[in-house]
Design an enzyme around this catalytic site. Structure first.
Site: not given
Ligand code: AMP
Length: 557
Positions: A186, A332, A443, A448
């Site tokens: 990540t 994570e 994002k 990212w």
């Molecule tokens: P990742 O590790 O790439 O899956 O990203 C995780 C991050 O995406 C989280 O810590 C949030 O900042 C964002 N995220 C994931 N799901 C949501 C959601 N339903 N609404 C807003 N942000 C989200």
């Protein structure tokens, strides 16, 4: 007195019984894979299961042993599913590599994982060719799928030939539930992506929780047809491959064909009941349905996560009789953390607007998943009043407690919770709402973009004094990066957004290029001298910066 011990079997919680259950009980169930042209490919669970044992033998014969990392560079295909089953069950570690990354990050991720063998879909070979001379750990590349082996195909092994030659399918060995089963990288705020290492135990419990949370009306069963649009290189395909196999649900895999027309065709043609992906997939799909209504009668849930699901998206699908289920998670957290369920007891009290507000929240924690919101200024928990904002911290047996090969503990509290970097509120009913992010990342379309990396690159330009990058809300991608730049004295006239984009282009993936580059006299700072990104975001929201925009070309993905 010592606590009395339970008298229960200590059977290891590994993926093996989940896989064997699905393949054994639901051998006639199907795995469908979209092709570039023509009807999709079909295979039964029994065939996929048998091929997984053959793949394991082939990998074993290539020297892959317990704990060795096998990387995949692939979209959602039958072969990727076979690797999902074979690699962990043979005691090795499945490292799903995000093929959208910039070559520098891709090379880092594969080396950081220490992958000995790479299973590469032929459609991903151009990405691999770009880093062919930067794979110090990779001994073998095995290719599969439609297409040619060129470029850079010399020395690659053919997946089908290996399977055909492996006439003694490998039986699954006894495994320790705490051994690593999977690895996924990540983005870090600064520096290279970091690896999250999943154990058999964590994937087992994550699968059960996904199946048990009741996050879907009617549950999740062998009557379901599941289409994960979310790539299988994103955090275990959100757990849907494991859960579908375990419960005997049909899997429909779209490969790399994610345009709305093809997705609608697949959803309708295969009578999909449950699908999952990021909001930037569902926005265009909704537009397509609006323009060309297509009955999708079997579809009872559209899981939407990875970024906030806008209320308009939820309402838009409602108009077609389709239900968006909002979910929150992270690499994570395996990733399932929270999903929205409107509590039965709440229903009578909710008018349509209040109901939509609940459905647009990030939802309620899964069984076994704990959440808390911490006021970092006071070190106290925020009251669950729906108003107090604080850092979202989480804990569960499927949340990581460290990163691959890293000792730093910044992401964890002293009492063992993960600091998510998300800012949230909890309301009295326990609904979580994300309101901001402390991690300095943008994002876009579920991927990212590191603001800090962009800033460092921009400030590496000889005519740039300072640069700050923030995410601006975007209807298509969720967020897009916008750069505020202070030009060096004397450079003002000569420095253009186009020149800065050219400066960035060799170093970043195309979707990282800022949509706008705004020249400003100074970047606002916080009390401790950091860029005040809240102020910058406010400025964008108010449109105040618009008059300083020098007409930057729109970045594209
Ligand atoms: P990742 O590790 O790439 O899956 O990203 C995780 C991050 O995406 C989280 O810590 C949030 O900042 C964002 N995220 C994931 N799901 C949501 C959601 N339903 N609404 C807003 N942000 C989200």
């Amino acid at each position: 007195m010592a606590p009395m011990r339970g008298r229960m079997m200590d059977v290891p919680l590994t993926l093996v019984p989940l896989v064997e259950r699905g393949v054994g009980l639901y051998g006639r169930q199907v795995v469908v894979t979209q092709r570039a042209e023509g009807p999709p490919r079909r295979a039964t669970f029994a065939e996929v299961g048998a091929r997984a044992h053959r793949l394991a033998r082939a990998l074993h014969d290539l020297g892959v042993g317990p704990g060795d990392r096998v990387g995949t560079m692939a979209w959602n295909t039958q072969e990727h599913l076979e690797a999902y089953l074979a690699v962990p069950c043979m005691g090795a570690v499945l490292h799903t590599v995000n093929v959208r990354l910039h070559p520098d990050q891709l090379a880092h991720v594969i080396a950081d994982g220490g992958d000995r063998v790479l299973l590469c879909q032929r459609a991903c070979l151009p990405a691999l060719a770009a880093i062919a001379d930067r794979l110090p750990t990779v001994e073998r590349v095995v290719t599969f799928g439609e297409g040619e082996d060129a470029p850079g195909g010399a020395g690659h092994l053919d997946y089908e030939a290996l399977l055909a030659a492996s006439d003694r399918p490998l039986a699954w060995p006894d495994l320790d539930e705490r051994q690593a089963a999977g690895l996924c990288h990540t983005s870090a705020t600064t520096g290279d992506p970091k690896g999250v290492v999943y154990s058999h135990r964590s994937l087992y419990l994550h699968t059960l929780s996904l199946l048990a949370t009741g996050f879907l009306p009617g549950g999740f069963s062998d009557a379901d047809v599941v289409l994960p649009v979310v790539p299988m290189f994103h955090v275990n395909g959100w757990g849907l491959p494991h859960a579908s196999v375990a419960v005997g649900a049909a899997l429909v895999l779209p490969d790399r064909f994610l345009d709305p027309a093809r997705l609608v065709g697949l959803l309708a043609g295969e009578r999909v009941t449950l699908t999952a992906g990021v909001p930037s997939i569902w926005g265009p799909l909704l537009q397509r349905l609006d323009a060309e209504p297509t009955p999708l009668p079997g579809l009872r849930g559209i899981l939407c996560g990875g970024a906030a699901a806008p209320p308009t998206l939820i309402e838009g699908f409602d108009r077609h009789g389709l239900t968006v289920i909002h979910a929150w998670g992270m690499t994570e957290t395996s990733p399932l953390g929270t999903t929205v369920r409107v509590k039965h007891l709440l229903e009578p009290a909710l008018d349509p607007a209040a109901r939509l507000r609940v459905r647009a929240s990030q939802g309620l924690p899964a069984i076994g998943f704990e959440v808390r919101v911490m006021d970092l200024a006071t070190g106290e928990l925020c009251p669950s009043d729906g108003r107090h904002q604080g850092e979202l911290q989480v804990r569960a047996p499927w949340v990581c407690d460290g990163y691959l090969g890293r000792e730093d503990r910044e992401a964890f509290t002293a009492d063992g919770w993960l600091r998510t970097g998300d800012v949230a509120t909890l309301d009295p009913e326990g609904y979580l709402r994300l309101v901001d992010r402390t991690k300095d990342l943008v994002k876009s379309g579920g991927e990212w973009i590191s603001s800090v990396a962009l800033e460092t690159l921009l400030m590496g330009h000889p005519q740039v004094d300072e640069a700050a990058v923030v995410g601006q809300p975007d209807p298509r991608w969720g967020e897009r990066p916008v750069a505020f730049v202070v030009a060096r004295p004397g450079a003002e006239g000569g420095l253009t957004p186009a020149a800065l984009l050219e400066h960035l282009r060799p170093h970043v993936a195309r979707y990282w290029l800022p949509d706008r580059i705004l020249f400003v006299d100074a970047i606002p700072k916080t009390g401790v001298g950091k860029f005040d990104k809240r102020a910058l975001r406010r400025r964008l929201a108010e449109g105040a910066a618009a008059d300083t925009e020098p007409g930057a070309p729109q970045g594209s993905r």
